[in-house]
Enzyme design. Structure first.
Site, PDB file in Angstrom:
ATOM      1  CB  CYS A  70     103.469 127.727   0.866  1.00 53.51           C
ATOM      2  SG  CYS A  70     101.837 128.068   1.531  1.00 53.51           S
ATOM      3  CG  HIS A 103      86.787 113.621  12.715  1.00 54.13           C
ATOM      4  ND1 HIS A 103      86.403 114.542  13.666  1.00 54.13           N
ATOM      5  CD2 HIS A 103      86.888 112.420  13.376  1.00 54.13           C
ATOM      6  CE1 HIS A 103      86.267 113.945  14.841  1.00 54.13           C
ATOM      7  NE2 HIS A 103      86.571 112.666  14.703  1.00 54.13           N
TER       8      HIS A 103
END
Ligand code: RB5
Length: 149
Positions: A70, A103
């Site tokens: 967006c 991670h």
């Protein structure tokens, strides 16, 4: 590493439409297949109307990986992260893309369509798709993210 047989789900609102089209073309040229959840023009729309269907389809296992865009990347990311099985990372550079895969085992890349150049978005996308989760100490942390399943 997302191999080219994987179908990559992609969605945007009008603020991310140009970037979605650009990334989709780049992906297809690179040999990936895509599933486009819209939007299909630069006319104003509400980002949850495209992002919910994409996030739901990844959450229920229809697709493995997605890209959402967006204007700022925030509305799209916030919407996707409502699902317990979704880990959407908003990335502005390649290091963030690498870290959110290494991670956080992110399964959705959120991009800010109005804030970074198209070529930068493609570099980020390539890193996202070619970096694997590191596991190890990060596994128990990622396992603690969801509050319902
Ligand atoms: C649309 O103008 C804009 O608000 C949207 O693309 C996004 O930035 C929302 O978070």
């Amino acid at each position: 590493m997302i191999d080219s047989s994987t179908i990559i789900a992609i969605a945007s609102d009008h603020g991310g439409f140009e970037m979605k089209e650009f990334i989709k073309t780049k992906l297809e040229t690179a040999g990936y297949r895509t599933k486009d959840f819209g939007t299909h023009s630069d006319s104003s729309v509400d980002y949850p109307d495209m992002i919910h269907p994409l996030a739901e389809s990844i959450n229920n296992g229809d697709f493995e990986i997605g890209i959402i865009i967006c204007g700022s990347g925030n509305g799209a990311q916030m919407t996707a992260n409502k699902y317990s099985g979704i880990r959407a990372g908003l990335c502005w550079n390649e290091e963030q893309a690498m870290l959110t895969r290494l991670h956080n085992n992110a399964n959705i890349l959120a991009l800010p369509g109005r804030f970074i150049p198209l070529e930068q978005a493609w570099k980020i996308t390539r890193i996202f798709l070619t970096t694997d989760f590191e596991g190890g100490r990060h596994t128990k942390r990622v396992d603690k993210i969801a509050i319902n399943s």
